[in-house]
Design a protein around this motif. Structure first.
Motif, mmCIF file in Angstrom:
data_model
loop_
_atom_site.group_PDB
_atom_site.id
_atom_site.type_symbol
_atom_site.label_atom_id
_atom_site.label_comp_id
_atom_site.label_asym_id
_atom_site.label_seq_id
_atom_site.Cartn_x
_atom_site.Cartn_y
_atom_site.Cartn_z
ATOM 1 N N LEU A 117 9.382 2.149 -3.861
ATOM 2 C CA LEU A 117 9.286 1.391 -2.618
ATOM 3 C C LEU A 117 8.840 -0.043 -2.826
ATOM 4 C CD1 LEU A 117 7.524 4.109 -0.416
ATOM 5 C CD2 LEU A 117 9.963 3.519 -0.465
ATOM 6 N N GLY A 122 5.955 -2.020 -0.017
ATOM 7 C CA GLY A 122 6.521 -0.826 0.597
ATOM 8 C C GLY A 122 5.630 0.389 0.435
ATOM 9 N N LEU A 161 2.682 -0.013 2.850
ATOM 10 C CA LEU A 161 3.085 0.254 4.233
ATOM 11 C C LEU A 161 3.311 1.741 4.475
ATOM 12 C CD1 LEU A 161 5.507 -2.761 4.672
ATOM 13 C CD2 LEU A 161 3.550 -2.272 6.172
ATOM 14 N N ALA A 162 3.890 2.419 3.486
ATOM 15 C CA ALA A 162 4.184 3.847 3.637
ATOM 16 C C ALA A 162 2.914 4.686 3.677
ATOM 17 C CB ALA A 162 5.077 4.325 2.504
ATOM 18 N N LEU A 210 1.856 -4.974 9.201
ATOM 19 C CA LEU A 210 2.756 -4.118 9.963
ATOM 20 C C LEU A 210 3.485 -4.903 11.059
ATOM 21 C CD1 LEU A 210 3.800 -1.242 10.393
ATOM 22 C CD2 LEU A 210 1.894 -0.864 11.961
ATOM 23 N N HIS A 254 5.528 -8.101 8.718
ATOM 24 C CA HIS A 254 6.424 -7.795 7.607
ATOM 25 C C HIS A 254 6.563 -6.282 7.425
ATOM 26 C CE1 HIS A 254 6.253 -12.045 6.560
ATOM 27 N NE2 HIS A 254 4.933 -11.959 6.687
ATOM 28 N N PRO A 255 7.020 -5.587 8.458
ATOM 29 C CA PRO A 255 7.052 -4.120 8.405
ATOM 30 C C PRO A 255 8.056 -3.542 7.407
ATOM 31 C CG PRO A 255 8.227 -4.923 10.340
ATOM 32 C CD PRO A 255 7.537 -6.113 9.732
ATOM 33 N N ASN A 256 8.990 -4.363 6.921
ATOM 34 C CA ASN A 256 10.000 -3.878 5.987
ATOM 35 C C ASN A 256 9.869 -4.496 4.603
ATOM 36 O OD1 ASN A 256 11.410 -2.289 8.018
ATOM 37 N ND2 ASN A 256 12.091 -4.258 8.860
ATOM 38 N N ALA A 257 8.713 -5.099 4.322
ATOM 39 C CA ALA A 257 8.513 -5.753 3.026
ATOM 40 C C ALA A 257 8.508 -4.735 1.893
ATOM 41 C CB ALA A 257 7.208 -6.546 3.031
ATOM 42 N N SER A 258 8.987 -5.161 0.751
ATOM 43 C CA SER A 258 8.987 -4.330 -0.447
ATOM 44 C C SER A 258 8.116 -4.963 -1.530
ATOM 45 C CB SER A 258 10.407 -4.131 -0.970
ATOM 46 O OG SER A 258 10.412 -3.456 -2.211
ATOM 47 N N GLU A 266 7.324 -11.407 -0.851
ATOM 48 C CA GLU A 266 7.585 -11.198 0.570
ATOM 49 C C GLU A 266 6.326 -11.230 1.433
ATOM 50 O OE1 GLU A 266 10.552 -8.037 1.477
ATOM 51 O OE2 GLU A 266 10.573 -7.742 -0.698
#
Length: 240
Positions: free
Chosen positions: A80, A84, A87-88, A182, A185-189, A194
């Motif tokens: 991820l 990522g 966030l997960a 969140l 940048h909720p889709n940052a990896s 990022e």
């Protein structure tokens, strides 16, 4: 959270059958060094993300018998990335002070001092970054800081960076940072490219004077082994 999911490609053939985080340094796996340091600062729980040779890492964690720290695992079928993974697993840190650590680095830096610095950071800062002096600035992320230790410039592996103060990719944060991440940048990896560029002026730093090594090559592994040997000969009773 200890990030331990990588392939360790540059350490092959050593990592063909051994995950990078379990490569031995000073007679014990690299991951064990971090777990011991976390025990020393009375960490309540540690989460280890896994992917490559995950069963070996899981077996090691099951066999870890030191201290009272709770150990958890988070398996990633697909990697991820640093941001990522955070966030997960954000609920793991809910309401608590968290540390994000790349477990393929080696250092004996005092995490207690890092936490103390974070607790006394400027009010405008969302997180605290460990920094170190690197002999190879072009191979690291080099930071520029203000007089009060706040990051205002970041140079990721450029040919001629302005200085040798490097990002150790070890961060301390609290719930407000997770909330900000969140929302924004909720889709940052990738954390370095990022997330960090959007945090300039809001990252405090704590600088360690001890060696901080990315165990990414056989040469780096040999350097860490030499440090452990020197420590063992200087302090024979130290637990490495």
């Amino acid at each position: 959270m200890l990030l331990a999911a990588g392939f360790g490609t540059r350490l092959r053939p050593l990592t063909l059958h051994t995950p990078k985080c379990l490569v031995p340094i000073g007679g014990q796996p690299l991951l064990a060094h971090w777990l011991q340091q976390l025990e020393l600062i009375h960490t309540e729980a540690a989460l280890v993300n896994t992917h490559y040779l995950a069963d070996q890492v899981g077996d090691f964690l099951i066999g870890w018998q030191q201290g009272s720290m709770e150990l958890k695992r988070s398996y990633e079928p697909c990697l991820l990335g640093t941001a990522g993974s955070l966030l997960a697993n954000q609920t793991f840190f809910a309401g608590c002070t968290g540390l994000l650590i790349h477990a393929d680095n080696f250092s004996q830096a005092d995490l207690g001092q890092l936490l103390a610095a974070h607790n006394n950071r400027p009010a405008r800062c969302l997180l605290t970054m460990l920094t170190f002096t690197t002999p190879r600035p072009s191979s690291c992320g080099i930071v520029e800081i203000t007089s009060d230790g706040v990051v205002v410039g970041f140079h990721e592996k450029v040919v001629d960076p302005p200085g040798n103060r490097a990002n150790g990719a070890l961060y301390v944060f609290d719930q407000p940072f997770l909330d900000w991440l969140l929302i924004n940048h909720p889709n940052a990896s990738d954390f370095s490219t990022e997330v960090l560029p959007h945090c300039l002026g809001r990252i405090f730093t704590w600088h360690t004077e001890v060696s901080y090594i990315d165990i990414g090559t056989p040469e780096a592994l040999a350097e860490a082994e030499a440090i452990c040997s020197k420590l063992a000969s200087t302090f024979p009773s130290i637990d490495l």
